[in-house]
Scaffold this motif. Structure first.
Motif, mmCIF file in Angstrom:
data_model
loop_
_atom_site.group_PDB
_atom_site.id
_atom_site.type_symbol
_atom_site.label_atom_id
_atom_site.label_comp_id
_atom_site.label_asym_id
_atom_site.label_seq_id
_atom_site.Cartn_x
_atom_site.Cartn_y
_atom_site.Cartn_z
ATOM 1 N N LEU A 96 0.816 -1.213 0.000
ATOM 2 C CA LEU A 96 0.000 0.000 0.000
ATOM 3 C C LEU A 96 0.850 1.264 0.000
ATOM 4 C CD1 LEU A 96 -2.767 -1.010 2.575
ATOM 5 C CD2 LEU A 96 -3.073 -0.708 0.115
ATOM 6 N N MET A 97 1.943 1.263 0.751
ATOM 7 C CA MET A 97 2.737 2.482 0.921
ATOM 8 C C MET A 97 3.822 2.655 -0.119
ATOM 9 S SD MET A 97 1.055 3.815 3.316
ATOM 10 C CE MET A 97 2.007 5.328 3.223
ATOM 11 N N GLU A 98 4.152 1.627 -0.861
ATOM 12 C CA GLU A 98 5.231 1.733 -1.856
ATOM 13 C C GLU A 98 5.002 2.876 -2.844
ATOM 14 O OE1 GLU A 98 8.760 1.302 -3.494
ATOM 15 O OE2 GLU A 98 8.092 0.117 -1.774
ATOM 16 N N PRO A 99 3.781 3.100 -3.352
ATOM 17 C CA PRO A 99 3.595 4.232 -4.277
ATOM 18 C C PRO A 99 3.900 5.590 -3.665
ATOM 19 C CG PRO A 99 1.754 2.696 -4.430
ATOM 20 C CD PRO A 99 2.558 2.288 -3.226
ATOM 21 N N PHE A 100 3.868 5.688 -2.334
ATOM 22 C CA PHE A 100 4.146 6.965 -1.675
ATOM 23 C C PHE A 100 5.644 7.239 -1.566
ATOM 24 C CE2 PHE A 100 -0.074 5.836 -0.375
ATOM 25 C CZ PHE A 100 -0.745 7.012 -0.103
ATOM 26 N N VAL A 101 6.449 6.191 -1.638
ATOM 27 C CA VAL A 101 7.875 6.320 -1.321
ATOM 28 C C VAL A 101 8.591 7.250 -2.287
ATOM 29 C CG1 VAL A 101 10.056 5.060 -1.144
ATOM 30 C CG2 VAL A 101 7.981 4.103 -0.130
ATOM 31 N N ASP A 102 8.301 7.129 -3.577
ATOM 32 C CA ASP A 102 9.009 7.950 -4.564
ATOM 33 C C ASP A 102 8.827 9.443 -4.308
ATOM 34 O OD1 ASP A 102 9.999 5.739 -5.858
ATOM 35 O OD2 ASP A 102 8.454 5.713 -7.417
ATOM 36 N N GLN A 103 7.652 9.832 -3.837
ATOM 37 C CA GLN A 103 7.389 11.254 -3.602
ATOM 38 C C GLN A 103 8.067 11.786 -2.345
ATOM 39 O OE1 GLN A 103 3.386 12.700 -4.101
ATOM 40 N NE2 GLN A 103 2.843 11.071 -5.523
ATOM 41 N N LEU A 104 8.480 10.894 -1.454
ATOM 42 C CA LEU A 104 9.032 11.348 -0.177
ATOM 43 C C LEU A 104 10.367 12.071 -0.331
ATOM 44 C CD1 LEU A 104 8.167 8.335 2.153
ATOM 45 C CD2 LEU A 104 7.151 10.610 2.186
ATOM 46 N N ARG A 105 11.097 11.787 -1.401
ATOM 47 C CA ARG A 105 12.382 12.467 -1.602
ATOM 48 C C ARG A 105 12.214 13.990 -1.678
ATOM 49 N NH1 ARG A 105 17.155 11.234 -3.598
ATOM 50 N NH2 ARG A 105 17.885 9.084 -3.576
ATOM 51 N N SER A 106 11.134 14.430 -2.287
ATOM 52 C CA SER A 106 10.952 15.869 -2.493
ATOM 53 C C SER A 106 10.220 16.551 -1.344
ATOM 54 C CB SER A 106 10.169 16.111 -3.793
ATOM 55 O OG SER A 106 8.890 15.509 -3.728
ATOM 56 N N VAL A 107 9.624 15.779 -0.440
ATOM 57 C CA VAL A 107 8.785 16.346 0.614
ATOM 58 C C VAL A 107 9.510 17.361 1.500
ATOM 59 C CG1 VAL A 107 7.680 15.695 2.808
ATOM 60 C CG2 VAL A 107 7.003 14.578 0.690
ATOM 61 N N MET A 158 5.164 14.092 7.105
ATOM 62 C CA MET A 158 6.424 13.425 6.786
ATOM 63 C C MET A 158 7.527 14.446 6.533
ATOM 64 S SD MET A 158 6.281 10.210 7.151
ATOM 65 C CE MET A 158 7.971 10.071 6.528
ATOM 66 N N GLY A 159 7.159 15.643 6.064
ATOM 67 C CA GLY A 159 8.164 16.678 5.853
ATOM 68 C C GLY A 159 8.883 17.025 7.137
ATOM 69 N N LEU A 160 8.121 17.196 8.239
ATOM 70 C CA LEU A 160 8.755 17.495 9.529
ATOM 71 C C LEU A 160 9.619 16.329 9.993
ATOM 72 C CD1 LEU A 160 9.060 19.301 12.074
ATOM 73 C CD2 LEU A 160 7.122 18.050 13.033
ATOM 74 N N ILE A 161 9.105 15.115 9.875
ATOM 75 C CA ILE A 161 9.851 13.936 10.322
ATOM 76 C C ILE A 161 11.156 13.797 9.553
ATOM 77 C CG2 ILE A 161 9.800 11.413 10.367
ATOM 78 C CD1 ILE A 161 6.737 11.680 10.920
ATOM 79 N N LEU A 162 11.113 13.981 8.243
ATOM 80 C CA LEU A 162 12.321 13.830 7.436
ATOM 81 C C LEU A 162 13.286 14.988 7.654
ATOM 82 C CD1 LEU A 162 10.819 12.447 4.097
ATOM 83 C CD2 LEU A 162 11.951 11.174 5.934
ATOM 84 N N LEU A 163 12.757 16.187 7.898
ATOM 85 C CA LEU A 163 13.651 17.311 8.192
ATOM 86 C C LEU A 163 14.417 17.085 9.492
ATOM 87 C CD1 LEU A 163 11.479 20.330 7.051
ATOM 88 C CD2 LEU A 163 13.802 19.816 6.260
ATOM 89 N N HIS A 164 13.783 16.418 10.447
ATOM 90 C CA HIS A 164 14.506 16.057 11.674
ATOM 91 C C HIS A 164 15.696 15.152 11.336
ATOM 92 C CE1 HIS A 164 15.033 14.654 15.886
ATOM 93 N NE2 HIS A 164 15.335 13.494 15.300
ATOM 94 N N GLU A 165 15.464 14.159 10.480
ATOM 95 C CA GLU A 165 16.554 13.257 10.110
ATOM 96 C C GLU A 165 17.599 13.964 9.253
ATOM 97 O OE1 GLU A 165 16.892 10.533 11.554
ATOM 98 O OE2 GLU A 165 14.899 10.462 12.458
ATOM 99 N N ILE A 166 17.152 14.830 8.380
ATOM 100 C CA ILE A 166 18.088 15.610 7.556
ATOM 101 C C ILE A 166 18.953 16.510 8.440
ATOM 102 C CG2 ILE A 166 18.159 17.539 5.910
ATOM 103 C CD1 ILE A 166 15.814 16.153 4.458
ATOM 104 N N ALA A 167 18.371 16.989 9.551
ATOM 105 C CA ALA A 167 19.146 17.820 10.477
ATOM 106 C C ALA A 167 20.342 17.056 11.016
ATOM 107 C CB ALA A 167 18.259 18.288 11.626
ATOM 108 N N HIS A 168 20.179 15.767 11.274
ATOM 109 C CA HIS A 168 21.318 14.972 11.740
ATOM 110 C C HIS A 168 22.448 15.011 10.714
ATOM 111 C CE1 HIS A 168 19.478 13.455 15.342
ATOM 112 N NE2 HIS A 168 18.491 12.852 14.703
ATOM 113 N N MET A 169 22.085 14.981 9.434
ATOM 114 C CA MET A 169 23.111 15.050 8.383
ATOM 115 C C MET A 169 23.717 16.441 8.311
ATOM 116 S SD MET A 169 21.691 12.598 5.309
ATOM 117 C CE MET A 169 19.976 13.085 5.216
ATOM 118 N N SER A 170 22.856 17.467 8.426
ATOM 119 C CA SER A 170 23.352 18.836 8.354
ATOM 120 C C SER A 170 24.327 19.135 9.491
ATOM 121 C CB SER A 170 22.173 19.814 8.404
ATOM 122 O OG SER A 170 22.624 21.146 8.496
#
Length: 295
Positions: free
Chosen positions: A12-23, A157-169
Motif C-alpha cells: 500500500l505504501m510503496e507508491p508513496f515512497v518515490d514522492q518522499l524524496r521531495s517532501v 512526513m516533511g517534519l519527520i524527514l527534516l529532523h533526520e536531515i538535520a542529523h546530516m546537516s
C-alpha cells in the motif's frame, strides 16, 4: 474503498515512497535551494524504505549522517498515514461544530470509528502488518477522496524527514553515549522546527504547517516505546520543544485541531477539555495534561 482482502502495508505504501524524496523541500519551499546547498551540497543521498520486525529493532525513521543515508519503514509510513486520516476526520468535525456548540467539546463518539485506525497504529510500533480488513479506507494515491489526507500525510512526513536531515546537516555521530545522543536529538528538533516556521509569511501556510507538525508530534507520542527511549528526550518534552516555533495566533484553527488530536489519540476516554475562548489556552491545557500523564 473497501478492504475485502488483507494486503501488506508495504504494498500500500510503496507508491508513496518515490514522492518522499521531495517532501522536505516542498514543506518549506521558500528555502528549498538553501536546503539543497546546506545539507547535501549537490551530492546524492540514499533513501530507502525498509520492512521492520521485532527482531530487527529498526527505528521507523532514521539516518546515517556520514553516509548521507536516510531510511523509513513501511510500518512507520503506514502509521503516519493513519494518524493523518484521523486528523482529517477531526478537522471535519471541528469545522462543523465551530460556532455552533456551547460548552466542552466531546469528540469521543464522533471519532469512535476513526479510533480503530489509532489502535492499528499502536500495533505497528515494532512490526509491519497486513492492512486489517475492518479498516474500510486504506492508503491510496489514486483515490481523489483521499487527496486531503495524503496532502497532510506528506506534510507531516516533511517534519519527520527534516529532523533526520538535520542529523546530516549537523554531522551528528552515531556511536555516542545516550546523554550525548539526547543533545543531538534536541538539535535536530530545533533545526526542523525553526526551518519550517522561521520565515513563513503567509498565515494560511503557517496554519497548514502547525497542523502537519501537530500530526507528526501525535504520531511520535503514539509510537514512543513504553517508558520512552533512552537515547531520545521524552516525547512530551519534544512536543513542547517543537511547538515553541509554531507562532500560532490566539484563535488558530490549526492549533485547536492539534489540541483535540493530542487529547483524542492519547486519552480519548477522559472527560472533554474545559471551554476556552482561545486556541492557545486549549493547547496549553492539553500540554499540561500530557505532561502529567508522562511524568
Amino acid at each position: 474503498m473497501t478492504a475485502a482482502t488483507r494486503i501488506a502495508t508495504s504494498v500500500l505504501m510503496e507508491p508513496f515512497v518515490d514522492q518522499l524524496r521531495s517532501v522536505p523541500f516542498l514543506l518549506a519551499s521558500e528555502k528549498s535551494g538553501q536546503l539543497a546547498r546546506l545539507v547535501f551540497n549537490g551530492q546524492e543521498w540514499t533513501f530507502e524504505a525498509l520492512k521492520s520486525s521485532p527482531a530487527s529493532q529498526v527505528q521507523h525513521f532514521g539516518s546515517n549522517p556520514p553516509k548521507k543515508y536516510l531510511w523509513v519503514t513501511y510500518a512507520g509510513l503506514t502509521s503516519v498515514w493513519c494518524v493523518s486520516l484521523y486528523a482529517a476526520c477531526l478537522i471535519r468535525i471541528v469545522s462543523t461544530l465551530s460556532g455552533t456548540h456551547e460548552g466542552p467539546v466531546d469528540l469521543g463518539r464522533a471519532l469512535a470509528e476513526a479510533q480503530e485506525y489509532i489502535e492499528f497504529v499502536r500495533k505497528l510500533r515494532l512490526n509491519d502488518l497486513d492492512w486489517p480488513s475492518n479498516l474500510a479506507v486504506r492508503p491510496s494515491l489514486s483515490d481523489p477522496l483521499l487527496a486531503d489526507v495524503n496532502n497532510i500525510f506528506f506534510g507531516a512526513m516533511g517534519l519527520i524527514l527534516l529532523h533526520e536531515i538535520a542529523h546530516m546537516s549537523k554531522r551528528h555521530q552515531i556511536h555516542l553515549p545516550e546523554n550525548l545522543k539526547i543533545g543531538q536529538e534536541n538539535e535536530a528538533d530545533d533545526f526542523a522546527g525553526s526551518w519550517i516556521f522561521a520565515d513563513v509569511a503567509d498565515p494560511r501556510q503557517r496554519e497548514f504547517r502547525i497542523l502537519v507538525a501537530g500530526i507528526a508530534l501525535a504520531w511520535l507520542l503514539l509510537m514512543e516505546p513504553p517508558g520512552g527511549a533512552p537515547e531520545h528526550p521524552p516525547a512530551h518534552v519534544r512536543v513542547q520543544r517543537i511547538s515553541q516555533y509554531f507562532g500560532a495566533s490566539a484563535d488558530s484553527p490549526a492549533l485547536e485541531v492539534v489540541s483535540h488530536l493530542l487529547k483524542a489519540v492519547l486519552f480519548p476516554s477522559e472527560q472533554p477539555p474545559p471551554s476556552f475562548s482561545r486556541s492557545t489556552d486549549l493547547f496549553d491545557w492539553t500540554i499540561d495534561r500530557l505532561r502529567e500523564r508522562q511524568l
